[in-house]
Design an enzyme around this catalytic site. Structure first.
Site, short mmCIF file in Angstrom:
data_model
loop_
_atom_site.label_atom_id
_atom_site.label_comp_id
_atom_site.label_asym_id
_atom_site.label_seq_id
_atom_site.Cartn_x
_atom_site.Cartn_y
_atom_site.Cartn_z
CG HIS A 180 -1.85 1.09 1.34
ND1 HIS A 180 -1.53 2.31 1.92
CD2 HIS A 180 -3.14 1.21 0.92
CE1 HIS A 180 -2.57 3.12 1.86
NE2 HIS A 180 -3.56 2.48 1.26
N PRO A 181 0.41 2.38 -0.52
CG PRO A 181 -0.58 3.80 -2.10
CD PRO A 181 -0.83 2.55 -1.32
NE ARG A 182 0.84 6.26 6.15
CZ ARG A 182 0.23 6.32 7.32
NH1 ARG A 182 -1.07 6.51 7.37
NH2 ARG A 182 0.91 6.17 8.44
CE LYS A 183 1.31 -1.20 5.30
NZ LYS A 183 0.08 -0.46 5.02
CB ILE A 184 9.15 1.40 3.28
CG1 ILE A 184 9.05 1.88 4.73
CG2 ILE A 184 10.49 1.85 2.68
CD1 ILE A 184 10.14 1.37 5.64
#
Length: 378
Positions: A180-184
């Site tokens: 997901h875009p919140r991940k690194i």
């Protein structure tokens, strides 16, 4: 205000755009050769034997429970302190989630907190490397073996984290990861399941693709007609080659991004050390976090509530987030009996996540910490 500091910005550039465009121009946009390559390279990077790309970490958790035969009548111990998908995956298979409390310093379940709620119906534990913070893999894996239960590792946030000198995926029976875009590293949406057992990897690939005995990619690559068979009721949890193309570029950035995040986190810890009532997250003795999330626990001595801090930061152009949610406090889990969860409730009420990303400058950091210091003086 003109100033705006985001809590997280994914690192995406021209290389990712070119890779996605090349996948589109190839004509192979569904699950195909780029997915296969991404699976191999991600497994190697995380210390696992095999990777199985899926549509999200949530679907990966679901498949992990299906693979191990978890179903109605079974209990699965999970932390309430996690994104709600962790508990939801248990309900997808008809089992009952049982909430365990967590350690105050790491936000993770421990052998003791799991054992406190374990019963004769416990078939599995889903332990989360929360916010990239590794749980004590050696202790919990050993305990799970002794209890005779399956340990599923929710590594959604943990790419690049280590435990006992190894990537957190090394030695795990089964792990689920998020892009997901919140991940690194991100593929927009998407996930991965990693295992060491080749037979498990084979069945996971079948489960993600309608239960077919031959993948669509292999069928299309064959020069002869292939009549596939559907061996069990399964799912459509596939990743596309467009996503995998982006993922391959992102994977090449992982080490550098983690190193940068750890530098920013170390500076946060130094700057916050002089502010009474604020306790920043730190590495555990047995490993290193990737600092996917940098959270701060607010003690009563600080004198300002977490929600007041969030409001002041927002008013001055800083996007922060509440700490990790507690599933048992959400309407979806109202009425589900559970033991007291005092540490979980303390963390979810009194913690906040501060900005940390590749565009976050030292000046930005000074500005954020300056607001926190000013609030403490009030």
């Amino acid at each position: 205000m003109d100033r705006r500091i985001q809590v997280m910005i994914p690192m995406l550039g021209e290389e990712e755009a070119t890779a996605a465009a090349d996948a589109i121009r190839s004509g192979w946009v569904a699950q195909g050769p780029r997915v296969a390559r991404f699976e191999t390279e991600f497994a190697a990077a995380t210390g696992a034997g095999h990777g199985v790309a899926v549509s999200s970490c949530t679907t990966g958790l679901h498949l992990a429970l299906v693979l191990h035969g978890i179903g109605p009548g079974d209990e699965v111990v999970v932390p309430s302190l996690s994104f709600i998908a962790t508990a939801n995956a248990v309900r997808y298979v008809g089992a009952t989630p049982v909430f365990a409390d967590v350690d105050l310093a790491t936000g993770n379940v421990t052998v003791e907190t799991v054992d406190a709620v374990r019963t004769g119906r416990t078939r599995a534990v889903i332990a989360v490397h929360q916010g990239g913070m590794p749980f004590d893999t050696a202790a919990l894996r050993k305990a799970a073996d002794g209890w005779g239960v399956t340990l599923v590792e929710d590594a959604a946030c943990a790419a690049g984290s280590t435990a006992y000198g190894q990537p957190v995926g090394a030695g795990a029976a089964i792990s689920a990861w998020s892009f997901h875009p919140r991940k690194i590293i991100t593929t927009g949406e998407g996930g991965m399941v990693t295992v060491d057992d080749p037979a498990a990897a084979t069945r996971l690939r079948r489960l993600r693709e309608h239960g077919m005995n031959v993948s669509a990619a292999d069928r299309h690559a064959s020069k002869q007609p292939v009549i596939e068979a559907y061996l069990e009721t399964a799912f459509n949890y596939r990743m596309t080659d467009i996503q995998a193309a982006v993922g391959l570029v992102q994977l090449g950035r992982l080490a550098g991004l983690v190193a940068q995040r750890r530098e920013i986190a170390a500076r946060y810890q130094e700057l916050l050390a002089g502010i009474d009532g604020l306790t920043p997250v730190r590495d555990p003795a047995y490993g290193q976090t990737n600092y996917q999330s940098f959270w701060v626990l607010i003690d009563p001595t600080y004198g300002v509530s977490r929600d007041e801090v969030l409001a002041e930061l927002a008013a001055r152009g800083v996007s922060a987030r509440r700490g990790i949610m507690a599933a048992h406090l959400e309407p979806a889990y109202a009425g589900l009996a559970h033991d007291p969860l005092p540490v979980t409730e303390r963390i979810t009420k009194d913690s906040l996540i501060l900005p940390l990303h590749h565009e976050f400058t030292a000046d930005d950091q000074d500005y954020v910490v300056g607001i926190l210091r000013e609030l403490a003086r009030r």
